[in-house]
Design a protein around this motif. Structure first.
Motif, PDB file in Angstrom:
ATOM      1  N   UNK A   1       0.817  -1.218   0.000  1.00  0.00           N
ATOM      2  CA  UNK A   1       0.000   0.000   0.000  1.00  0.00           C
ATOM      3  C   UNK A   1       0.849   1.266   0.000  1.00  0.00           C
ATOM      4  N   UNK A   2       1.695   1.418   1.011  1.00  0.00           N
ATOM      5  CA  UNK A   2       2.549   2.604   1.098  1.00  0.00           C
ATOM      6  C   UNK A   2       3.985   2.159   1.345  1.00  0.00           C
TER       7      UNK A   2
ATOM      8  N   UNK B   1      11.174  16.183   2.322  1.00  0.00           N
ATOM      9  CA  UNK B   1      10.254  17.306   2.131  1.00  0.00           C
ATOM     10  C   UNK B   1       8.970  16.911   1.403  1.00  0.00           C
ATOM     11  N   UNK B   2       8.973  15.722   0.745  1.00  0.00           N
ATOM     12  CA  UNK B   2       7.837  15.336  -0.101  1.00  0.00           C
ATOM     13  C   UNK B   2       6.683  14.818   0.736  1.00  0.00           C
ATOM     14  N   UNK B   3       5.906  15.740   1.273  1.00  0.00           N
ATOM     15  CA  UNK B   3       4.869  15.341   2.223  1.00  0.00           C
ATOM     16  C   UNK B   3       3.734  14.560   1.554  1.00  0.00           C
ATOM     17  N   UNK B   4       3.547  14.758   0.242  1.00  0.00           N
ATOM     18  CA  UNK B   4       2.445  14.070  -0.446  1.00  0.00           C
ATOM     19  C   UNK B   4       2.923  12.801  -1.146  1.00  0.00           C
ATOM     20  N   UNK B   5       4.123  12.393  -0.843  1.00  0.00           N
ATOM     21  CA  UNK B   5       4.716  11.264  -1.556  1.00  0.00           C
ATOM     22  C   UNK B   5       3.897   9.986  -1.372  1.00  0.00           C
ATOM     23  N   UNK B   6       3.877   9.134  -2.414  1.00  0.00           N
ATOM     24  CA  UNK B   6       3.149   7.863  -2.334  1.00  0.00           C
ATOM     25  C   UNK B   6       3.963   6.801  -1.602  1.00  0.00           C
ATOM     26  N   UNK B   7       4.874   7.233  -0.715  1.00  0.00           N
ATOM     27  CA  UNK B   7       5.714   6.301   0.023  1.00  0.00           C
ATOM     28  C   UNK B   7       6.052   6.890   1.381  1.00  0.00           C
ATOM     29  N   UNK B   8       6.674   6.069   2.231  1.00  0.00           N
ATOM     30  CA  UNK B   8       7.112   6.507   3.541  1.00  0.00           C
ATOM     31  C   UNK B   8       8.636   6.533   3.502  1.00  0.00           C
TER      32      UNK B   8
ATOM     33  N   UNK C   1       0.565  16.218  -7.061  1.00  0.00           N
ATOM     34  CA  UNK C   1       1.509  17.282  -6.760  1.00  0.00           C
ATOM     35  C   UNK C   1       1.006  18.602  -7.335  1.00  0.00           C
ATOM     36  N   UNK C   2       0.446  18.516  -8.548  1.00  0.00           N
ATOM     37  CA  UNK C   2      -0.010  19.697  -9.278  1.00  0.00           C
ATOM     38  C   UNK C   2      -1.167  20.367  -8.554  1.00  0.00           C
ATOM     39  N   UNK C   3      -2.085  19.561  -7.998  1.00  0.00           N
ATOM     40  CA  UNK C   3      -3.318  20.085  -7.439  1.00  0.00           C
ATOM     41  C   UNK C   3      -3.211  20.416  -5.957  1.00  0.00           C
ATOM     42  N   UNK C   4      -2.042  20.291  -5.387  1.00  0.00           N
ATOM     43  CA  UNK C   4      -1.930  20.555  -3.949  1.00  0.00           C
ATOM     44  C   UNK C   4      -0.968  21.709  -3.678  1.00  0.00           C
TER      45      UNK C   4
END
Lengths: 317, 317
Positions: free
Chosen positions: A153-154, A182-189, A314-317
């Motif tokens: 999942x993540x 810094x990538x707070x919206x990343x699809x990973x941990x 990324x674009x929409x946030x």
């Protein structure tokens, strides 16, 4: 054609491979080998050797077997391409002929290796000798998409480094660490830096590294596994060994990297599997089976969708 | 003081160590630990943590335990110094306080690791994150001198790389390859590039690499060894395991890098041994035993003589 055992050993390996009826093999090589086995054949007129300079060779040999194979893949005549040839030539040629998935500047070789828990996807294991921070971040996205496609999942992501502290390693690694953090919206941990010894504990799903270090990492693992299995044979008395043979065979299969299904050239538009130049027939056959699985899953499309989704977020946030 | 287990675990390890009567331990640490064990004590008033920036820490903490130890070594009050502290701080501090042997610009961490034949001296395993070609050539000279001191007449030397061809790897590696190949009067036999998997076959006596790759190499070997021993325990039935315990223990001791005697900081004027920050008591004790051996052999002088001899030969030819 270009690998250490090509073409006879590889042709034999393919001939003995039990494949489902809906899978068809197309062998690609010099005209003299055409028709000696049951499968379809595409003719190449040149061979790139393992020790040739990749770019010079590609300029001169546009009809080398690996170029012919990649063009067939590009045209949709085949669904996946497996090669045990010159890595540099394969990577450069794949970039030129197939091009990369949008958002990815450099493809990376991805290998799935065993740990004490789940297998970890290590990339890059040899496509790029050096990597900038921006490339390492892209490898993280590719690796995360790959493990998501495998059902995680993540996925957790670590950077292969010489210590866990953020300031460890080269400046590119430090920058990549900072960017991934810094990538707070990343699809990973992002879990930070991981040392070579901790990778095998299985606490990360994706391990990010440049192609030089990743290649050394993979081959060192292979070398020490062979050393240890050698020592076990030497240390354990013969009669005990015989009794343990089934268990030891199982262990050996699991750890023998030479039998691994090869690495996926991830990030190009198409399924390209790179096997070791010194692949055993079994390893090469495993590479083909792996390619069949990825083709069935339409892996390139899945990877592209997952990356698109991330870029959109990324674009929409 | 600065390592993960310091100081109590290390003090206990030293206390239990059977040493010959002519060997004396001097422990170096904060005043509050003075006198809790039988050995002599030198007081330090500061501690450099494992995650501190080496150069900043050294500027502020001139009386850290590792600085006090290196000054005692410089003054001849001790014959060898063993540390499990911050690697960067130890290396920088040793360069400043002890200075390097003439002809050597950068010291390197040298570790002796097992192969299918004789142990190979790998350097650098972590003193310098990056290395220029000229540094790699110096590492070759240091490694050759080290193996000559261990009794190997003309050590064979290889460069850790991702393929055996001369053009493989980074530009610095290619340049080092070229320079080593040109050294016709060298006190070693240059065998070219070696892949991680071949190192363990034991065909080279010295393996040259930058500190980043060498550190990854060492820790990967450690990690996979632990994974395999884990798997053996899981795969072999309990009753069989019990019978095999002596053999398995022996194997584990041989391959457990955490029990290794640490790395030698080669190229500085003095015997400095660096143990892992997470050294077990046993590993730390092994580091001390290794230091005693090198001090008895007057290793620094031997290394300097062998290097002098080589520089002289170069001058007169």
């Amino acid at each position: 054609m270009g690998s250490d055992n090509a073409p006879q050993v590889l042709l034999n390996a393919l001939d003995e491979l039990p494949l489902p009826p809906d899978v068809e093999i197309v062998a690609i090589g010099m005209p003299e080998y055409k028709g000696i086995k049951r499968f379809r054949y595409a003719v190449a007129t040149e061979v790139i050797g393992m020790d040739e300079h990749p770019l010079l060779a590609l300029r001169r040999k546009r009809n080398a077997s690996l170029c012919v194979g990649l063009r067939l893949l590009k045209e949709g005549a085949i669904d996946a391409f497996v090669s045990a040839g010159n890595t540099g030539a394969l990577v450069s040629s794949a970039k030129m002929i197939l091009s990369t998935i949008p958002g990815i500047l450099r493809p990376a070789l991805l290998a799935l290796i065993p740990t004490k828990k789940n297998p970890v996807a290590v990339l890059d294991v040899g496509a790029n000798v050096q990597a900038k921070a921006s490339h390492l971040v892209q490898f993280a996205l590719i690796g995360a998409a790959y493990q998501k496609a495998r059902g995680i999942e993540k996925p957790s992501i670590g950077i292969l480094n010489i210590g866990s502290e953020a300031m460890k390693g080269t400046s590119e690694l430090r920058l990549a660490y900072h960017e991934l953090q810094m990538m707070s919206l990343a699809p990973f941990r992002f879990v930070g830096n991981i040392e070579g010894k901790s990778v095998f504990d299985g606490d990360v799903d994706v391990l990010i590294t440049d192609g030089f270090t990743g290649n050394v990492f993979l081959k060192t693992a292979e070398g020490i596994a062979s050393l240890i299995l050698d020592r076990i044979n030497a240390h354990i008395p013969q009669e005990e060994l015989k009794k343990l043979q089934p268990e030891l065979n199982d262990l050996q299969r699991h750890l023998h990297y030479a039998e691994y299904p090869g690495a996926l050239l991830a990030g190009v538009k198409g399924i390209v599997i790179k096997c070791h130049g010194y692949s055993t027939p079994r390893a090469f056959a495993n590479g083909v089976i792996g390619a069949v699985e990825l083709a069935r899953e339409k892996f390139t499309q899945v990877l592209q969708d997952k990356l698109d989704f991330f870029h959109l977020k990324k674009k929409f946030n």
